[in-house]
Write a protein that holds these residues in place. Structure first.
Motif, PDB file in Angstrom:
ATOM      1  N   ASN A  52       0.806  -1.230   0.000  1.00 15.18           N
ATOM      2  CA  ASN A  52       0.000   0.000   0.000  1.00 15.18           C
ATOM      3  C   ASN A  52       0.836   1.276   0.000  1.00 15.18           C
ATOM      4  N   SER A  53       1.828   1.313  -0.874  1.00 16.09           N
ATOM      5  CA  SER A  53       2.651   2.509  -1.000  1.00 16.09           C
ATOM      6  C   SER A  53       2.370   3.222  -2.319  1.00 16.09           C
ATOM      7  N   GLN A  54       2.604   4.526  -2.304  1.00 15.40           N
ATOM      8  CA  GLN A  54       2.424   5.362  -3.490  1.00 15.40           C
ATOM      9  C   GLN A  54       3.747   6.028  -3.831  1.00 15.40           C
ATOM     10  N   PHE A  55       4.070   6.051  -5.124  1.00 16.72           N
ATOM     11  CA  PHE A  55       5.281   6.710  -5.608  1.00 16.72           C
ATOM     12  C   PHE A  55       4.911   7.803  -6.600  1.00 16.72           C
ATOM     13  N   ILE A  56       5.571   8.953  -6.461  1.00 17.88           N
ATOM     14  CA  ILE A  56       5.510  10.023  -7.464  1.00 17.88           C
ATOM     15  C   ILE A  56       6.956  10.330  -7.824  1.00 17.88           C
ATOM     16  N   ILE A  57       7.323  10.150  -9.090  1.00 17.65           N
ATOM     17  CA  ILE A  57       8.728  10.154  -9.477  1.00 17.65           C
ATOM     18  C   ILE A  57       8.958  11.021 -10.711  1.00 17.65           C
ATOM     19  N   ALA A  58       9.950  11.892 -10.638  1.00 15.02           N
ATOM     20  CA  ALA A  58      10.461  12.583 -11.819  1.00 15.02           C
ATOM     21  C   ALA A  58      11.696  11.819 -12.280  1.00 15.02           C
ATOM     22  N   THR A  59      11.745  11.458 -13.548  1.00 13.72           N
ATOM     23  CA  THR A  59      12.854  10.635 -14.018  1.00 13.72           C
ATOM     24  C   THR A  59      13.152  10.868 -15.491  1.00 13.72           C
ATOM     25  N   HIS A  60      14.396  10.533 -15.869  1.00 16.02           N
ATOM     26  CA  HIS A  60      14.798  10.463 -17.273  1.00 16.02           C
ATOM     27  C   HIS A  60      15.046   9.018 -17.691  1.00 16.02           C
ATOM     28  N   SER A  61      14.960   8.098 -16.759  1.00 17.16           N
ATOM     29  CA  SER A  61      15.379   6.721 -17.011  1.00 17.16           C
ATOM     30  C   SER A  61      14.296   5.895 -17.705  1.00 17.16           C
ATOM     31  N   PRO A  62      14.574   5.359 -18.900  1.00 18.21           N
ATOM     32  CA  PRO A  62      13.602   4.484 -19.557  1.00 18.21           C
ATOM     33  C   PRO A  62      13.434   3.159 -18.824  1.00 18.21           C
TER      34      PRO A  62
END
Length: 249
Positions: free
Chosen positions: A190-200
């Motif tokens: 039950n975790s939530q992630f919000i991520i800024a990334t350049h990684s394909p």
């Protein structure tokens, strides 16, 4: 009201009137911005350098109560106030259920976080040292990538909201796969992630929500429609052809 995800929507406050000709409101990520909805356990925000994705991620984290330079809500260190005032213009729609854990990871200020942990552990305390929650070994005595993985494996405990800004900055491709595996474990808790990334690689997390910063602002897209996927695939399928194009006189 749904109990998950913990952070469900971000709005511009109606009683605030930002000047869209000035930073950070003149970045592409804010073009036409009214609200941003989170409906999946994992949400990515992607875009070119300078598009404003990290500024937006930072503002969301700060508005939620995290330290602008990273850490949990209990961290309040600051080495240089470089964060924008965007968070003051945001209103968050949250679940009635509060996450039991949370962390804001900023790749560019992780060194400052590691230093603050060491400073806190120098102070007298009746409880265990802070570093014990991070694997027990000084983050400064590990490589940048090792310390990132130590944080994610040891400190992230589940039932949490984790906001990550370019976590791939210190991670090899193999360690990026480790991150994906750990994310999957935490999402099952039950975790939530919000991520800024350049990684394909990181962006390939299954069934994730992907917002791409375009010339028209933030737009939902599919993994295989992103530039990250298309350019990486094209290069790996025929690196010689692409290099020849790049190196033309």
């Amino acid at each position: 009201m749904q109990d998950f995800p913990y952070l469900q929507k971000v709005y511009l406050k109606p009683d605030k009137c930002p000047d869209f000709t000035c930073y950070p409101f003149n970045t592409l990520s804010m073009k036409g911005f009214n609200s941003l909805e989170f409906i999946k356990p994992v949400t990515f925000i992607i875009g070119e350098n300078g598009s404003g994705k990290s500024t937006l991620i930072e503002a969301i984290a700060t508005a939620f109560g995290f330290n602008p330079e990273g850490g949990t809500k209990n961290f309040n260190f600051g080495t240089r106030e470089s964060h924008s005032k965007l968070f003051e213009f945001l209103r968050l729609s949250k679940s009635y259920k509060t996450p039991k854990d949370g962390f804001f990871l900023r790749a560019e200020s992780f060194f400052n976080l590691a230093t603050n942990i060491e400073d806190l552990d120098k102070e007298p305390s009746m409880g265990p040292k802070v570093i014990e929650s991070y694997g027990g070994k000084s983050l400064h005595e590990q490589s940048h990538g090792e310390s990132f993985i130590s944080l994610i494996v040891n400190r992230f405990s589940g039932n949490g909201l984790y906001i990550l800004d370019e976590p791939e900055a210190a991670l090899s491709p193999t360690r990026q796969l480790t991150l994906l595996a750990r994310m999957n474990q935490l999402c099952k808790s039950n975790s939530q992630f919000i991520i800024a990334t350049h990684s394909p690689i990181i962006l390939a997390y299954p069934d994730a929500q992907i917002y791409q910063v375009t010339n028209n602002g933030l737009e939902l897209t599919n993994y295989e429609d992103t530039e990250h996927y298309a350019i990486t695939k094209s290069f790996l399928l025929n690196p010689e052809r692409m290099l020849n194009e790049l190196f033309k006189d």
